[in-house]
Design a protein around this motif. Structure first.
Motif, mmCIF file in Angstrom:
data_model
loop_
_atom_site.group_PDB
_atom_site.id
_atom_site.type_symbol
_atom_site.label_atom_id
_atom_site.label_comp_id
_atom_site.label_asym_id
_atom_site.label_seq_id
_atom_site.Cartn_x
_atom_site.Cartn_y
_atom_site.Cartn_z
ATOM 1 N N HIS A 140 0.827 -1.200 0.000
ATOM 2 C CA HIS A 140 0.000 0.000 0.000
ATOM 3 C C HIS A 140 0.865 1.255 0.000
ATOM 4 C CE1 HIS A 140 -3.080 2.938 1.027
ATOM 5 N NE2 HIS A 140 -3.989 2.013 0.748
ATOM 6 N N THR A 141 0.447 2.239 -0.788
ATOM 7 C CA THR A 141 1.151 3.514 -0.791
ATOM 8 C C THR A 141 1.143 4.099 0.621
ATOM 9 O OG1 THR A 141 -0.914 4.606 -1.419
ATOM 10 C CG2 THR A 141 0.638 4.062 -3.197
ATOM 11 N N GLY A 142 2.214 4.824 0.927
ATOM 12 C CA GLY A 142 2.338 5.413 2.246
ATOM 13 C C GLY A 142 3.024 4.536 3.264
ATOM 14 N N THR A 143 3.422 3.326 2.857
ATOM 15 C CA THR A 143 4.072 2.413 3.805
ATOM 16 C C THR A 143 5.525 2.121 3.449
ATOM 17 O OG1 THR A 143 3.264 0.446 2.620
ATOM 18 C CG2 THR A 143 1.880 1.313 4.387
ATOM 19 N N LYS A 144 6.051 2.785 2.434
ATOM 20 C CA LYS A 144 7.468 2.649 2.088
ATOM 21 C C LYS A 144 8.335 3.555 2.960
ATOM 22 C CE LYS A 144 8.604 -0.022 -1.578
ATOM 23 N NZ LYS A 144 9.764 -0.939 -1.626
ATOM 24 N N ALA A 145 7.828 4.739 3.238
ATOM 25 C CA ALA A 145 8.572 5.733 3.992
ATOM 26 C C ALA A 145 8.340 5.560 5.492
ATOM 27 C CB ALA A 145 8.156 7.130 3.552
ATOM 28 N N ARG A 146 9.202 6.189 6.300
ATOM 29 C CA ARG A 146 8.988 6.182 7.750
ATOM 30 C C ARG A 146 7.699 6.897 8.109
ATOM 31 N NH1 ARG A 146 13.533 9.491 9.840
ATOM 32 N NH2 ARG A 146 12.572 9.218 11.900
ATOM 33 N N PHE A 147 7.399 7.971 7.358
ATOM 34 C CA PHE A 147 6.200 8.758 7.628
ATOM 35 C C PHE A 147 5.519 9.111 6.317
ATOM 36 C CE2 PHE A 147 9.349 9.884 10.901
ATOM 37 C CZ PHE A 147 8.677 9.445 12.039
ATOM 38 N N SER A 148 4.192 9.096 6.347
ATOM 39 C CA SER A 148 3.430 9.520 5.179
ATOM 40 C C SER A 148 2.100 10.083 5.646
ATOM 41 C CB SER A 148 3.214 8.363 4.207
ATOM 42 O OG SER A 148 2.365 7.395 4.790
ATOM 43 N N ALA A 149 1.370 10.683 4.704
ATOM 44 C CA ALA A 149 0.118 11.354 5.058
ATOM 45 C C ALA A 149 -1.013 10.922 4.139
ATOM 46 C CB ALA A 149 0.299 12.868 4.974
ATOM 47 N N LEU A 150 -2.184 10.665 4.739
ATOM 48 C CA LEU A 150 -3.424 10.419 4.014
ATOM 49 C C LEU A 150 -4.372 11.595 4.247
ATOM 50 C CD1 LEU A 150 -4.176 6.707 5.065
ATOM 51 C CD2 LEU A 150 -3.088 7.469 2.938
ATOM 52 N N SER A 151 -5.365 11.735 3.355
ATOM 53 C CA SER A 151 -6.388 12.761 3.523
ATOM 54 C C SER A 151 -7.772 12.132 3.416
ATOM 55 C CB SER A 151 -6.242 13.855 2.458
ATOM 56 O OG SER A 151 -7.339 14.745 2.496
ATOM 57 N N PHE A 152 -8.696 12.664 4.218
ATOM 58 C CA PHE A 152 -10.098 12.245 4.166
ATOM 59 C C PHE A 152 -10.991 13.460 3.950
ATOM 60 C CE2 PHE A 152 -7.819 9.455 7.193
ATOM 61 C CZ PHE A 152 -7.793 8.309 6.403
ATOM 62 N N ASN A 153 -10.530 14.388 3.127
ATOM 63 C CA ASN A 153 -11.321 15.561 2.771
ATOM 64 C C ASN A 153 -12.623 15.116 2.104
ATOM 65 O OD1 ASN A 153 -11.786 18.357 2.480
ATOM 66 N ND2 ASN A 153 -11.018 18.314 0.390
ATOM 67 N N GLY A 154 -13.570 16.038 1.968
ATOM 68 C CA GLY A 154 -14.887 15.697 1.453
ATOM 69 C C GLY A 154 -14.892 15.115 0.057
ATOM 70 N N ASN A 155 -13.830 15.342 -0.719
ATOM 71 C CA ASN A 155 -13.803 14.842 -2.094
ATOM 72 C C ASN A 155 -12.943 13.593 -2.263
ATOM 73 O OD1 ASN A 155 -11.251 15.916 -1.781
ATOM 74 N ND2 ASN A 155 -11.275 17.127 -3.667
ATOM 75 N N LYS A 156 -12.424 13.026 -1.169
ATOM 76 C CA LYS A 156 -11.552 11.859 -1.280
ATOM 77 C C LYS A 156 -12.366 10.573 -1.393
ATOM 78 C CE LYS A 156 -7.603 14.007 -1.165
ATOM 79 N NZ LYS A 156 -8.056 15.407 -1.154
ATOM 80 N N ILE A 157 -11.674 9.456 -1.610
ATOM 81 C CA ILE A 157 -12.357 8.184 -1.867
ATOM 82 C C ILE A 157 -13.227 7.775 -0.683
ATOM 83 C CG2 ILE A 157 -10.376 6.782 -1.128
ATOM 84 C CD1 ILE A 157 -11.195 4.838 -3.437
ATOM 85 N N ILE A 158 -12.764 8.029 0.545
ATOM 86 C CA ILE A 158 -13.645 8.025 1.709
ATOM 87 C C ILE A 158 -13.413 9.347 2.427
ATOM 88 C CG2 ILE A 158 -13.568 5.512 1.970
ATOM 89 C CD1 ILE A 158 -11.921 6.042 4.580
ATOM 90 N N THR A 159 -14.407 9.790 3.180
ATOM 91 C CA THR A 159 -14.282 11.094 3.813
ATOM 92 C C THR A 159 -14.701 11.057 5.274
ATOM 93 O OG1 THR A 159 -14.911 13.432 3.686
ATOM 94 C CG2 THR A 159 -16.605 11.811 3.109
ATOM 95 N N THR A 160 -14.062 11.936 6.049
ATOM 96 C CA THR A 160 -14.496 12.207 7.415
ATOM 97 C C THR A 160 -14.962 13.658 7.516
ATOM 98 O OG1 THR A 160 -12.219 12.748 8.084
ATOM 99 C CG2 THR A 160 -12.951 10.493 8.411
ATOM 100 N N GLY A 161 -15.263 14.257 6.386
ATOM 101 C CA GLY A 161 -15.605 15.675 6.319
ATOM 102 C C GLY A 161 -14.342 16.487 6.190
ATOM 103 N N GLY A 162 -13.574 16.529 7.234
ATOM 104 C CA GLY A 162 -12.206 17.042 7.216
ATOM 105 C C GLY A 162 -11.402 16.075 8.055
ATOM 106 N N GLY A 163 -10.258 15.655 7.583
ATOM 107 C CA GLY A 163 -9.479 14.695 8.363
ATOM 108 C C GLY A 163 -8.279 14.191 7.597
ATOM 109 N N GLY A 164 -7.326 13.656 8.326
ATOM 110 C CA GLY A 164 -6.126 13.082 7.725
ATOM 111 C C GLY A 164 -5.590 11.985 8.615
ATOM 112 N N MET A 165 -4.505 11.372 8.171
ATOM 113 C CA MET A 165 -3.900 10.282 8.926
ATOM 114 C C MET A 165 -2.397 10.267 8.665
ATOM 115 S SD MET A 165 -5.271 7.789 10.949
ATOM 116 C CE MET A 165 -6.825 7.182 10.316
ATOM 117 N N LEU A 166 -1.636 10.233 9.734
ATOM 118 C CA LEU A 166 -0.192 10.053 9.643
ATOM 119 C C LEU A 166 0.110 8.571 9.769
ATOM 120 C CD1 LEU A 166 2.766 11.286 9.782
ATOM 121 C CD2 LEU A 166 2.488 11.165 12.269
ATOM 122 N N LEU A 167 0.800 8.001 8.783
ATOM 123 C CA LEU A 167 1.221 6.608 8.853
ATOM 124 C C LEU A 167 2.669 6.556 9.313
ATOM 125 C CD1 LEU A 167 -0.313 5.103 5.568
ATOM 126 C CD2 LEU A 167 -1.362 5.391 7.827
#
Length: 386
Positions: free
Chosen positions: A201-228
């Motif tokens: 999965h993308t975001g798991t090659k690096a020590r740190f990466s970022a996901l987004s859950f903005n309203g237009n993303k594949i899934i949404t939390t309204g506004g939100g993100g995730m640090l992997l």
């Protein structure tokens, strides 16, 4: 023979089976989302303390294979934290792609660092490892520990490729270049939840990466993100600093280092937990949509942007390349006039007023794609019935 703009409109309307306005990418909600959000309201735990936040993190960890996931208020906050945890400091250079969403550069700017722009790869639309190495060969030296920009003497601390529209970048090659030059790789995976590079999965090659859950993303939390995070000790510190660096205590307020108020509220996480249950279905339907577009544009003068080899893309936003800028503008004008939302890709970052002074390499592919690309409606087919 290429389809006319009216034929394209008819085709898109046939996909979505509506004569109403067709958005570029609409969120999809059902009863579970309503139940979860109502549950948080009735519990009164609507802020950053609540069971849904932890549950959402665990669901993302399980899906992506990331060691740890830390929920944040948005994707920019997640990327800012990733850069902070990677050791980026004020005055450093951070290399990224000129063809990206502005949030990538904003996060770099928030660190007091300065972006340096390199070109993208024509197939992935993400950072080109050949362009990255060419820029470093010409402009940098390494002392075996740090990468230094020759002309200014400033440290080149990190490299931030973005998985554009959910299409994975050439991670193996980028990892190799970054290791050679002692640069920290940070993945901007904001758009690529559900995308895989060589089975990972993308975001798991690096020590740190970022996901987004903005309203237009594949899934949404309204506004939100995730640090992997790839490391448990670093993940614990990342959670600590994104929660104002407050030391746990039954009632005392004690903070042991500067921190950020970045923890995702329980209300948003409740939405995310329900959305995660549908993620596999969303991906399946978006890939079906991509196949329909692929077939429609086959043997035409429009080039459908497909997933790179050895990758499985989520096709977050479908895109086509037009023959030239004039045709691109015509497609944009006609489709939007017909009530079908289409948009161009972003302006190149080095063309924006706040970043026009930044260093950059040659950008021929970025400039070409920027002048010819159109995003077309990408909501999963049947999104309103899922």
């Amino acid at each position: 023979m290429s389809p006319t703009t009216s034929q394209l409109s008819e085709f898109i309307r046939s996909l979505y089976q509506t004569n109403e306005f067709i958005p570029l990418h609409a969120p999809t909600f059902g009863e579970r989302e309503k139940q979860n959000v109502l549950d948080t309201i009735e519990s009164t735990f609507v802020s950053s303390v609540g069971e849904y936040v932890t549950s959402f993190e665990k669901q993302v960890e399980a899906f992506t294979g990331a060691h740890r996931a830390i929920a944040t208020v948005n994707g920019t906050a997640a990327l800012h934290t990733a850069l902070y945890m990677s050791g980026v400091e004020q005055g450093d250079f951070v290399i990224t792609q000129a063809l990206t969403f502005v949030a990538t550069c904003n996060a770099i700017h928030h660190m007091g660092a300065e972006p340096v722009f390199v070109d993208v790869n024509r197939q992935t639309l993400g950072m080109c490892p050949v362009a990255l190495e060419a820029y470093l060969d010409e402009s940098a030296i390494t002392d075996g520990e740090n990468c230094i920009h020759k002309r200014s003497g400033r440290k080149i601390c990190a490299c931030v490729p973005m998985h554009t529209f959910g299409h994975p970048v050439q991670l193996d090659e980028l990892v190799t270049v970054c290791k050679k030059w002692n640069i920290e790789l940070v993945e901007d995976a904001a758009e690529s939840l559900g995308s895989f590079y060589k089975g990972q999965h993308t975001g798991t090659k690096a020590r740190f990466s970022a996901l987004s859950f903005n309203g237009n993303k594949i899934i949404t939390t309204g506004g939100g993100g995730m640090l992997l995070c790839a490391n448990e000790t670093e993940a614990r510190r990342a959670k600590h600093i994104t929660t104002t660096a407050k030391v746990p205590h039954p009632y005392e307020f004690y903070h042991d280092e500067p921190g950020f108020n970045y923890r995702m509220p329980n209300l948003n996480a409740a939405l995310g937990c329900a959305q995660m249950e549908k993620l596999e279905t969303f991906i399946e339907k978006k890939r079906e949509l991509a196949q329909q577009y692929r077939h429609f544009f086959k043997d035409s003068n429009f080039q459908f942007i497909d997933e790179p080899s050895e990758c499985r893309s989520n096709f977050w936003l479908n895109a086509i390349l037009c023959e030239n800028e004039r045709i691109r503008d015509s497609v944009l004008e006609e489709q939007n006039r017909a009530g079908i939302m289409c948009r161009p890709i972003w302006q190149l970052m080095n063309k924006l007023p706040m970043f026009k002074h930044c260093l950059h390499g040659e950008l021929p592919i970025s400039e070409d794609i920027q002048s010819r690309l159109v995003n077309i409606p990408s909501s999963p087919i049947g999104w309103d019935t899922i």
